[in-house]
Structures are given as C-alpha cells and as structure tokens.
Design a protein around this motif. Sequence first.
Motif, short mmCIF file in Angstrom:
data_model
loop_
_atom_site.label_atom_id
_atom_site.label_comp_id
_atom_site.label_asym_id
_atom_site.label_seq_id
_atom_site.Cartn_x
_atom_site.Cartn_y
_atom_site.Cartn_z
N ALA A 49 -9.91 0.45 17.25
CA ALA A 49 -9.41 0.96 15.97
C ALA A 49 -8.24 1.89 16.22
O ALA A 49 -8.10 2.47 17.30
N TYR A 60 -8.45 -2.03 12.30
CA TYR A 60 -9.68 -2.27 13.05
C TYR A 60 -9.70 -3.69 13.61
O TYR A 60 -9.19 -4.63 12.97
N LYS A 65 -15.25 -3.99 11.85
CA LYS A 65 -14.96 -3.74 10.44
C LYS A 65 -16.26 -3.62 9.65
O LYS A 65 -17.17 -4.42 9.80
#
Length: 119
Positions: A49, A60, A65
């Motif tokens: 990220a 991300y 996610k």
Amino acid sequence: QVQLVESGGGLVQAGGSLRLSCTASGLTVSSYAGGWYRQAPGKEREFVAAIRWWPISTYYVDFVKGRFTISRDNAQNTVFLQMNSLKPEDTAVYSCAAGRGYPYPNDYWGQGTKVTVSS
C-alpha cells in the motif's frame, strides 16, 4: 540522516488485527509518498500500500483491498498500516518506505517488522 522505524508487528491469530507504525526522522512525511511492502519467507518483496499527501491519494494491491488501510499523521511524522481480517498468507516482514515516487516510494527504507498470522 533519514531513518524510518517500524513497530507494531507480532503474532496474531487468523481473523485478527494489527496496526503497524512507521515513524520518520530526517524527513517530513508530508513531503513524500509513504508506502508499505512485505516479504514472506522464500518469496520476493512485494508492494502492499502507499499514500500520498497532496493530492491526497491511497493505493493498494488487490489482495489487501478492504482489509488493510494506510494512513498518516503528519504531526507525528508517522505512516500507519491498519491490518484487519488477517490471514496466514499475510505472514511476512513488513517494511515501510518513503520517497518521491508514487505509488511505489522506494528512496528510503525501514528495517522491517515481522508479522506472523497463525491459523
């Protein structure tokens, strides 16, 4: 001299949460992109990220996610990675990075913090 120091790693059961911190000295995080990468045993390092202050943006990798959230506190000069719903495959050494590039900052690196997720 730029230093990035991670903390917050540890052992957690699957489904649990951890919050990683990366505190910078020698640079102002609001002037750089901050990011997290990880390296599992026997595997190459992979991006997780990143966050940019202006314009405000986060990015991300697909497999985190909805589970991980990156954030920053400019007053503390710190970037965080909140990790929820952890899975055994999230086990790795997590390293923070800072740099001018986005979404893959890589000019400066921390030493890493180990995260182990038990099944």
